[in-house]
Design an enzyme around this catalytic site. Structure first.
Site, PDB file in Angstrom:
ATOM      1  N   THR A  42       0.865  -1.195   0.000  1.00 28.37           N
ATOM      2  CA  THR A  42       0.000   0.000   0.000  1.00 28.37           C
ATOM      3  C   THR A  42       0.900   1.243   0.000  1.00 28.37           C
ATOM      4  OG1 THR A  42      -0.156   0.058   2.409  1.00 28.37           O
ATOM      5  CG2 THR A  42      -1.813  -1.256   1.260  1.00 28.37           C
ATOM      6  N   LYS A  62       7.680   1.930   2.741  1.00 29.30           N
ATOM      7  CA  LYS A  62       8.810   2.513   3.466  1.00 29.30           C
ATOM      8  C   LYS A  62       8.443   3.014   4.857  1.00 29.30           C
ATOM      9  CE  LYS A  62       9.125   4.013  -0.687  1.00 29.30           C
ATOM     10  NZ  LYS A  62       9.343   4.657  -1.982  1.00 29.30           N
ATOM     11  N   VAL A 109      13.988  -0.011  -0.947  1.00 28.70           N
ATOM     12  CA  VAL A 109      15.141   0.802  -1.366  1.00 28.70           C
ATOM     13  C   VAL A 109      15.685   0.301  -2.703  1.00 28.70           C
ATOM     14  CG1 VAL A 109      17.479   1.571  -0.776  1.00 28.70           C
ATOM     15  CG2 VAL A 109      15.804   1.222   1.034  1.00 28.70           C
ATOM     16  N   GLY A 129       4.610   5.949 -13.750  1.00 25.71           N
ATOM     17  CA  GLY A 129       4.379   5.155 -12.526  1.00 25.71           C
ATOM     18  C   GLY A 129       5.570   5.140 -11.590  1.00 25.71           C
ATOM     19  N   GLU A 172       5.692   8.592  -6.190  1.00 30.50           N
ATOM     20  CA  GLU A 172       4.853   8.161  -5.081  1.00 30.50           C
ATOM     21  C   GLU A 172       3.433   8.661  -5.302  1.00 30.50           C
ATOM     22  OE1 GLU A 172       6.123   6.278  -2.208  1.00 30.50           O
ATOM     23  OE2 GLU A 172       7.417   6.056  -3.931  1.00 30.50           O
ATOM     24  N   ASP A 210      11.515  10.969   0.093  1.00 29.63           N
ATOM     25  CA  ASP A 210      11.576   9.544  -0.255  1.00 29.63           C
ATOM     26  C   ASP A 210      13.029   9.039  -0.182  1.00 29.63           C
ATOM     27  OD1 ASP A 210      10.278   7.074  -1.636  1.00 29.63           O
ATOM     28  OD2 ASP A 210      11.968   7.585  -2.933  1.00 29.63           O
ATOM     29  N   LYS A 217      14.662   6.283   2.537  1.00 27.18           N
ATOM     30  CA  LYS A 217      15.458   5.120   2.126  1.00 27.18           C
ATOM     31  C   LYS A 217      16.831   5.138   2.805  1.00 27.18           C
ATOM     32  CE  LYS A 217      13.066   4.720  -2.287  1.00 27.18           C
ATOM     33  NZ  LYS A 217      12.942   5.359  -3.603  1.00 27.18           N
TER      34      LYS A 217
HETATM   35  N1  HSE Z   1       8.854   7.016  -5.969  1.00 26.51           N
HETATM   36  C1  HSE Z   1       9.964   6.148  -5.789  1.00 26.51           C
HETATM   37  C2  HSE Z   1      11.097   6.590  -6.688  1.00 26.51           C
HETATM   38  C3  HSE Z   1       9.543   4.756  -6.100  1.00 26.51           C
HETATM   39  O1  HSE Z   1      10.838   7.394  -7.596  1.00 26.51           O
HETATM   40  O2  HSE Z   1      12.223   6.196  -6.480  1.00 26.51           O
HETATM   41  C4  HSE Z   1      10.521   3.709  -5.696  1.00 26.51           C
HETATM   42  O3  HSE Z   1      10.705   3.675  -4.294  1.00 26.51           O
END
Ligand code: HSE
Length: 328
Positions: free
Chosen positions: A82, A111, A138, A193, A196, A207, A211
């Site tokens: 999710t 995450k 990650v 895609g 996030e 993000d 990570k």
């Molecule tokens: N939104 C994240 C990225 C997806 O662009 O790296 C992968 O964790």
């Protein structure tokens, strides 16, 4: 092996397509999206469910929730994919705890729960003699957790440097190569895609910082938090800044770095020479691990994308099947 999947975004769909298209010996017995759920102990018909989701926007029965799937479906591994909530880690953390307490393994790309509750979830999993694995959190398809936990076992990791966000890397590449504006490039990244559900997580560096927290806690068991990371995103970066870097035969990349001996835990845009090992293109990620025995190792691969992230999930599920079959 029976799996239940929570989440039918890019990652969930990727997992379903791989399970359907490859002979992996996996049966999907439970599935939920944000609006509905379905379960079948003999196996859900994946093609039908994907078509239903595409047509009407939800996968199953609106009276069945994700919690029902976690508590009632017949599965060995819960795949929790999710969207990330970095502040609370919910509702994913609750689902994960329930699955573990029921004696089920968990594989997640989420995450939030791992960055916020890694130590507690690991100890709960140990108590119930199950595994929780999170390779997909990650580096997308890059097997960085496996490399750190198994391939580099016995090494002392001195530092990590990396490009950990595919969306930002894609945006920076498109802006430099095609002269796209930041907004145009972000739109493309969303269409592909990569981004996030809330793309401000990507472009503000959050993000990548999450990570970095996950990597740091995996490697050094220091229990660092998102607030400990110094963060600058790419949302203020202009096409002009990229052009100026280009004139110096350089480019700009969003770099995450952790060097505990120097107290460094940071995510920020950096000007790098174009031939630097971390200068990768598009949605690629790159992670350099500095160690005492193995020296420096750089892993490069697709950092985002449906099928690529699903590859990391499938790898974790099959690893669990293999290790638990051997009685570990
Ligand atoms: N939104 C994240 C990225 C997806 O662009 O790296 C992968 O964790």
């Amino acid at each position: 092996m029976k799996i239940a999947i929570l989440g039918m975004g890019a990652v969930g769909r990727g997992v379903l397509e791989l399970v359907d298209g490859k002979d992996l010996g996996l049966t999907v017995t439970g599935l939920a999206d944000s609006k509905s759920g379905l379960m079948d102990k003999d196996g859900i018909h994946i093609e039908e469910v994907l078509a239903a989701k595409q047509e009407r926007g939800y996968c199953g029965d609106k009276s069945i929730s994700a919690t029902d799937i976690v508590e009632q479906a017949d599965y060995d591994v819960l795949i929790e994919v999710t969207p990330t909530d970095a502040k609370t880690g919910e509702p994913a953390t609750g689902f994960i705890r329930k699955a573990i307490a029921r004696g089920n393994h968990v594989v997640t790309s989420n995450k939030g729960p791992i960055a916020l509750h890694y130590a507690a979830l690991q100890s709960l999993a140990r108590k119930h003699r199950v595994s929780i694995r999170y390779e997909a959190t990650v580096g997308g398809a890059i097997p960085v957790m496996h490399t750190l936990q198994h391939g580099l076992a016995g090494n002392r990791v001195l530092a990590i440097f990396g490009i950990l966000n595919g969306t930002c890397n894609f945006i920076l590449t498109r802006m430099a190569a095609e002269g796209l504006t930041y907004d145009q490039a972000l739109l493309e990244a969303r269409e592909m895609g990569y981004a996030e559900a809330d793309p401000t997580y990507d472009v503000k560096g959050i993000d990548a910082a999450i990570k970095l927290v996950i990597l740091s806690n995996t490697i050094w068991k220091r229990n660092v938090k998102l607030d400990d990371v110094e963060i600058t995103g790419i949302d203020m970066l202009t096409t002009d800044a990229l052009r100026l870097a280009e004139e110096q035969h350089c480019t700009i990349r969003l770099i995450a770095e952790a060097v505990p001996d120097r107290g460094v835990l940071r995510v920020a845009p950096r000007v790098l020479p174009k031939n630097h090992p971390l200068v990768v293109e598009g949605s690629l990620n790159a992670i350099t691990i500095e160690t005492d025995m193995a020296g420096e190792i750089t892993l490069i691969g697709k950092g985002a994308g449906s099928r690529e992230t699903a590859s990391a999930i499938i790898g974790d599920v099959l690893f669990i099947r293999e290790t638990h079959a051997r009685g570990h």
